[in-house]
Design an enzyme around this catalytic site. Structure first.
Site, PDB file in Angstrom:
ATOM      1  N   CYS A   1      -3.237   1.363   6.446  1.00 47.02           N
ATOM      2  CA  CYS A   1      -3.562   0.550   7.635  1.00 47.02           C
ATOM      3  C   CYS A   1      -4.120   1.402   8.757  1.00 47.02           C
ATOM      4  O   CYS A   1      -4.890   0.925   9.576  1.00 47.02           O
ATOM      5  CB  CYS A   1      -2.322  -0.186   8.108  1.00 47.02           C
ATOM      6  SG  CYS A   1      -1.021   0.944   8.594  1.00 47.02           S
TER       7      CYS A   1
ATOM      8  N   GLU B   1       7.980   0.267  16.645  1.00 45.91           N
ATOM      9  CA  GLU B   1       9.155   0.796  15.961  1.00 45.91           C
ATOM     10  C   GLU B   1       9.047   2.316  15.932  1.00 45.91           C
ATOM     11  O   GLU B   1       8.001   2.879  16.240  1.00 45.91           O
ATOM     12  CB  GLU B   1       9.277   0.178  14.557  1.00 45.91           C
ATOM     13  CG  GLU B   1       9.455  -1.340  14.625  1.00 45.91           C
ATOM     14  CD  GLU B   1      10.062  -1.960  13.377  1.00 45.91           C
ATOM     15  OE1 GLU B   1      10.874  -1.280  12.712  1.00 45.91           O
ATOM     16  OE2 GLU B   1       9.725  -3.116  13.070  1.00 45.91           O
TER      17      GLU B   1
ATOM     18  N   ASN C   1       0.806  -1.238   0.000  1.00 39.64           N
ATOM     19  CA  ASN C   1       0.000   0.000   0.000  1.00 39.64           C
ATOM     20  C   ASN C   1       0.829   1.274   0.000  1.00 39.64           C
ATOM     21  O   ASN C   1       0.446   2.258  -0.633  1.00 39.64           O
ATOM     22  CB  ASN C   1      -1.016  -0.024   1.151  1.00 39.64           C
ATOM     23  CG  ASN C   1      -0.375  -0.109   2.506  1.00 39.64           C
ATOM     24  OD1 ASN C   1       0.602  -0.832   2.698  1.00 39.64           O
ATOM     25  ND2 ASN C   1      -0.895   0.625   3.451  1.00 39.64           N
TER      26      ASN C   1
END
Ligand code: NAD
Ligand code: 6OD
Length: 497
Positions: free
Chosen positions: A299, A478, A166
């Protein structure tokens, strides 16, 4: 040799794997095809890595880890990453063309988001590694003497990086940059849908003199292909993954052999909570972006919108009006605000959810099908931006991730009620809260089960902040020093004085 540029006599690009600094085909001769999401035309033929190419890539990465890459000083390594960032910027238009060809996303979006972030990731993690703090702990020993402890950060080793389609360059470099900054080497498996920018980055690595084997790319699919070969390979020390939750679970199983660590960024069904006291313009603008940017293939995007009842009708009508003004079209058309989905396969999946919403009893506020496109784009993977109301929170349309340009809007009556409904799913990636009441903003943000909560904004990113999902949306964080924690091992040294 330019690996991803067009062949002189053909419009179809030939894309190879990048192993130990060379562009290589597959020994098996196997290839797979990539079709334009905009026109349906064949645009690239990709060499599919078999077990032997994956093995060669992992071995090259391991040799570089203990060889030229491992012997660089931290400052020299950081300088090399700054050079990678600069070189991406120098070749900006090539990256732009490659990314847009693979994804079909509007040029304006890739120009402002995908490619600049691809470069920024290298700069930010070079900064992070250079500015990392060193901590010492003093202690008293039982015999009355003293001791000092300090911890050494060592690279974790060869990192397998498995990527989605994406935001291809952005999400791949989000993992590759910190991994390299920490002194690791990588083998990247880009999505089969978006092979180009990862391959182009191989040229950049060679140009700036990153030692051979530090950055490798193997192309292919998941099961019984490059993805599985890579994640099962015993020479891979850790795996970082972005993609669907069920794929993450399969990768976790593969990583269990050898007890290797994983960082998983996975799916979501993110809520937006709009209180009646919000700045309506800002809430509408933010919700439009979070539902429809990148054709809903983000997302962090919103697929469940909860609006406080007094504002519900106004909000639904205004969002409908704005959604109907989206201009669906070709990437290079400056008027385009929404491109196609990534592929016909994904389009079929999204359209099946559009049909399901109707059978579940949704009111289709707008959209709900496929747009009629001009002949040149008739085979493109386009769908309409779609808004539904009227479904219970338990409907499939409201509980499963669709990953398309669509949302369901539901009214709510109280803060406690909406928090419970927002938290009801097994996903927990991101949420957006729209209110001008600061106390409520803090209170609600603290009660939402998600890795990221935006208040009066969406996708506002500081790359030093922890990024990741709760529940089935992810494992680990992260970003900034959180990336350093995943991509390094700590060795504590205790010295008795
Ligand atoms: P996907 O899980 O289908 O594929 C992701 C990658 O995994 C691809 O490279 C694929 O080839 C590989 N793969 C598939 N099966 C594998 C296996 N068994 N072993 C090893 N590799 C395998 O995801 P996608 O369709 O590319 O991306 C869309 C999904 O990604 C959505 O669910 C979206 O929410 C999620 N996503 C999450 C984040 C996040 O940060 N949480 C970011 C972007 C996308
Ligand atoms: O901005 C980022 O770092 C990030 N990981 C974004 C993820 C977007 C998902 O589609």
């Amino acid at each position: 040799m330019l690996d991803v540029t067009r062949q002189p006599d053909a419009a179809v690009k030939n894309i190879r794997n990048f192993i130990a600094g060379d562009f290589v085909a597959a020994a098996s001769g196997k290839t797979f095809d990539k079709y334009s999401p905009v026109t349906g035309a064949l645009i690239a033929r990709i060499c599919e890595a078999g077990e032997s190419e994956v093995d060669a890539a992992v071995k090259a990465a391991r040799a570089a880890l203990h060889g030229p890459w491992g012997s660089l000083t931290l400052a020299a390594r950081a300088d090399m990453l700054y050079a990678v960032a600069n070189e991406i910027n120098k070749r900006f238009d090539e990256f732009l063309e490659a990314e847009v060809a693979d994804t079909g996303k509007p040029l304006s979006l890739a120009r402002h988001l995908d490619i600049p972030r691809g470069a920024a990731n290298f700069k930010v993690f070079a900064d992070t590694i250079k500015n990392g703090s060193t901590e010492f702990f003093e202690m008293a020993t039982p015999d009355g003497a003293g001791a000092i402890n300090y911890a050494l950060r060592r690279p974790i080793g060869v990192v397998g990086v498995v990527c989605p389609w994406n935001l291809p360059l952005l999400l791949m470099t989000w993992k590759v940059a910190p991994a390299l900054a920490c002194g690791n080497t990588v083998v990247v498996k880009p999505s089969e849908e978006t092979p180009q920018t990862a391959t182009l980055l191989g040229e950049v690595m060679n140009t700036v003199g990153v030692p051979k084997g530090v950055y490798n790319v193997v192309h292919g699919f998941g099961p019984d292909s490059a993805g599985e070969f890579l994640t099962r390979h015993p020479g891979v020390s850790a795996i970082t993954f972005t993609g669907e939750t069920r794929t993450g679970a399969a990768i976790m199983k593969a990583a269990a052999d050898g007890a290797r660590p994983v960082s998983l960024e996975m799916g979501g069904k993110n809520p937006a909570i709009v209180f009646a006291d919000c700045d309506l313009e800002a809430a509408l603008e933010g919700t439009m972006r979070s539902c429809f940017a990148n054709a809903g293939q983000v997302c962090l995007g919103t697929e469940r919108v909860f609006v406080e009842r007094p504002l519900f009708d106004t909000f639904v009508a205004a969002l409908k009006e704005r959604a109907e003004k989206l201009k669906i079209g070709a990437p290079e058309d400056a008027a385009t605000t929404m491109g196609p989905l990534i592929s016909q396969e994904h389009r079929n999946k999204v359209l099946s959810y559009y049909a399901k919403a109707v059978t579940e009893g949704a009111t289709v506020v707008t959209g709900g099908g496929a747009p009629v496109m001009p002949d040149a784009m008739a085979k493109g993977a386009f769908v309409q931006p779609t808004i539904w109301t009227g479904l219970p929170d338990t409907a499939v349309t409201v509980t499963e991730e669709i990953f398309g340009p669509c949302c369901h809007i539901a009214p709510f009556d109280s803060e406690d009620e909406v928090i419970k409904r927002a938290n009801a799913l097994d996903y927990g990636l991101a949420a957006a809260v729209w209110t001008t009441n600061l106390t409520r903003a803090h209170r609600v943000a603290g009660r939402i089960e998600a890795g990221i909560v935006w208040v009066n904004s969406w996708f506002l990113r500081d790359l030093r902040t922890p990024f990741g999902g709760t529940k089935q949306s992810g494992i680990g964080r992260e970003g900034g020093v959180h990336s350093l924690a995943f991509y390094t091992e700590l060795t504590n040294v205790c010295i008795k004085l």
